[in-house]
Scaffold this active site. Structure first.
Site, mmCIF file in Angstrom:
data_model
loop_
_atom_site.group_PDB
_atom_site.id
_atom_site.type_symbol
_atom_site.label_atom_id
_atom_site.label_comp_id
_atom_site.label_asym_id
_atom_site.label_seq_id
_atom_site.Cartn_x
_atom_site.Cartn_y
_atom_site.Cartn_z
ATOM 1 N N TYR A 109 0.813 -0.982 0.138
ATOM 2 C CA TYR A 109 0.106 0.060 0.131
ATOM 3 C C TYR A 109 0.572 1.046 -0.036
ATOM 4 O O TYR A 109 2.029 1.091 0.682
ATOM 5 C CB TYR A 109 -0.748 -0.218 1.146
ATOM 6 N N GLU A 197 -3.423 7.801 -4.030
ATOM 7 C CA GLU A 197 -3.170 6.045 -3.598
ATOM 8 C C GLU A 197 -2.846 4.976 -4.162
ATOM 9 O O GLU A 197 -3.672 5.431 -5.731
ATOM 10 C CB GLU A 197 -4.588 6.418 -2.830
#
Length: 389
Positions: A109, A197
């Site tokens: 992530y 993101e």
């Protein structure tokens, strides 16, 4: 302003971030041509909506032949995808992204956002890629690593390397990670993004880094500097009333109550909603008409909130500093005469020309209650709802 995944990935490519090869399809029957252009024997099909959780909702599918690809694309196009972020009504799927499959070794992530408390850009990484970062933060907060960027010096190479080493990247991967994160920071700065993101950022079987997904949110207040980016807005993914409000310079957010609020000033709007809740009511919206509201602007705001079928009463709370209350009153009366109003209306005016504004309302033939203070206004509008019941 939210961007679709394919739009974010095009910006990623422009700034040098590696992404899978993909084709966007928005018409039935176009899947086969996209497959031929991409090559390969298997593809991933992703519904393009402004919401997360697409995979769990059937919005991301793996297909292994051209015929199945066409069927999946045709099923997605024109449908409404319901995820945990969309609500029961879902969002329309007007386009899909078809990408080559990737041999994945591991998932990471990566996120970058404006931390408003620190007034800094914060970088976040976690080895738990592919999962909801909120769940990771709740169950294992130590699994999230952060670096805070000092705006005076910008993102430093050692910060990227620190994160890369902490993630277990090695050799050329750390260099690739540093290059990738530096490019992402540059994108964020130059495009005035509030959130970037990549989940997951994958390490391929060959050891390369690839942004398998992409999320990018741009600052609405900075779009005047980026006319080419403002054209990427997809109104079909937004609440119809919120989009209409934006066109008239109104700050509107739809809520789930039945008492509509029209206020000038965000702080006053929050206080108005609090008072409604305190007296047993439920706000139907947040609506700030701004400090320089005109009669026409107020009329448009009135029409907007009256277009919501859940509204059963309206509370207007205006403090006249820059704006004149008599002009607000004219706008209210103008809107009521133009729209078929069947719900109770309570108006509280205070400040510049408040007496004249209230007199205009009281002298009209329209059924509008007035109040001398906010508490009285909240009590009256809640009582009007209960009386109607």
């Amino acid at each position: 302003m939210h961007l679709h995944e394919y739009q974010a990935k095009r910006l990623f490519q422009a700034f040098g971030l590696p992404v899978p090869d993909g084709e966007v399809v928005d018409a039935s029957g176009a899947a086969a041509a996209a497959a031929r252009s991409l090559g390969g024997a298997a593809w991933v099909v992703k519904a393009q909506v402004h919401a997360g959780g697409r995979g769990k909702a059937g919005g991301v599918k793996l297909v292994e032949d051209v015929e199945a690809l066409g069927q999946v694309v045709d099923e997605m196009l024109g449908s409404r995808l319901v995820t945990k972020q969309t609500g029961a009504e879902g969002l329309p799927v007007n386009s899909v992204l078809i990408e080559q499959t990737v041999a994945i070794s591991r998932e990471i992530y990566f996120g970058m956002l404006v931390d408003r408390a620190r007034e800094r850009v914060a970088l976040m990484v976690s080895a738990a890629g592919g999962m909801n970062i909120e769940d990771v933060a709740e169950k294992d907060p130590d699994a999230i690593l952060t670096e805070i960027v000092n705006p005076a010096v910008g993102l430093q190479g050692y910060q990227c390397r620190n994160l890369g080493f902490a993630l277990g990247l090695q050799g050329k991967q750390v260099n690739a990670f540093t290059k990738m994160i530096s490019a992402a920071y540059r994108l964020m700065q130059e495009c005035d993004a509030g959130l970037l993101e990549i989940n997951p950022l994958v390490v391929t079987a060959d050891g390369d880094l690839l942004a398998l997904d992409a999320k990018l949110d741009l600052d609405d207040n900075a779009l005047f500097r980026h006319p080419e980016l403002s054209e990427l807005r997809d109104a079909s993914q937004e609440d119809e009333r919120e989009h209409a409000a934006q066109q008239h310079g109104l700050n509107y957010i739809r809520l789930h109550g039945n008492i509509a609020c029209m206020v000038n000033g965000a702080g006053l709007a929050m206080a108005t909603m609090d008072l409604i809740k305190l007296h047993g009511g439920a706000p139907a919206n947040f609506l700030d008409v701004g400090g320089g509201a005109t009669a026409d602007k107020v009329a448009e705001a009135f029409k907007l909130i009256l277009s919501d079928p859940q509204v059963e009463a309206i509370l207007v709370n205006i403090f006249g500093g820059i704006v004149r209350c008599d002009l607000i009153a004219e706008g209210i009366l103008q809107a009521i005469t133009e729209v078929d109003v069947t719900v109770p209306i309570v108006v509280r005016l205070e400040g510049t020309n408040a007496a004249q504004g209230l007199a205009l309302i009281e002298q009209s033939s329209l059924t509008v209650q007035t109040a001398s203070d906010l508490t009285e206004a909240a009590e009256k509008v809640v009582a009007a709802i209960r009386g109607a019941d």
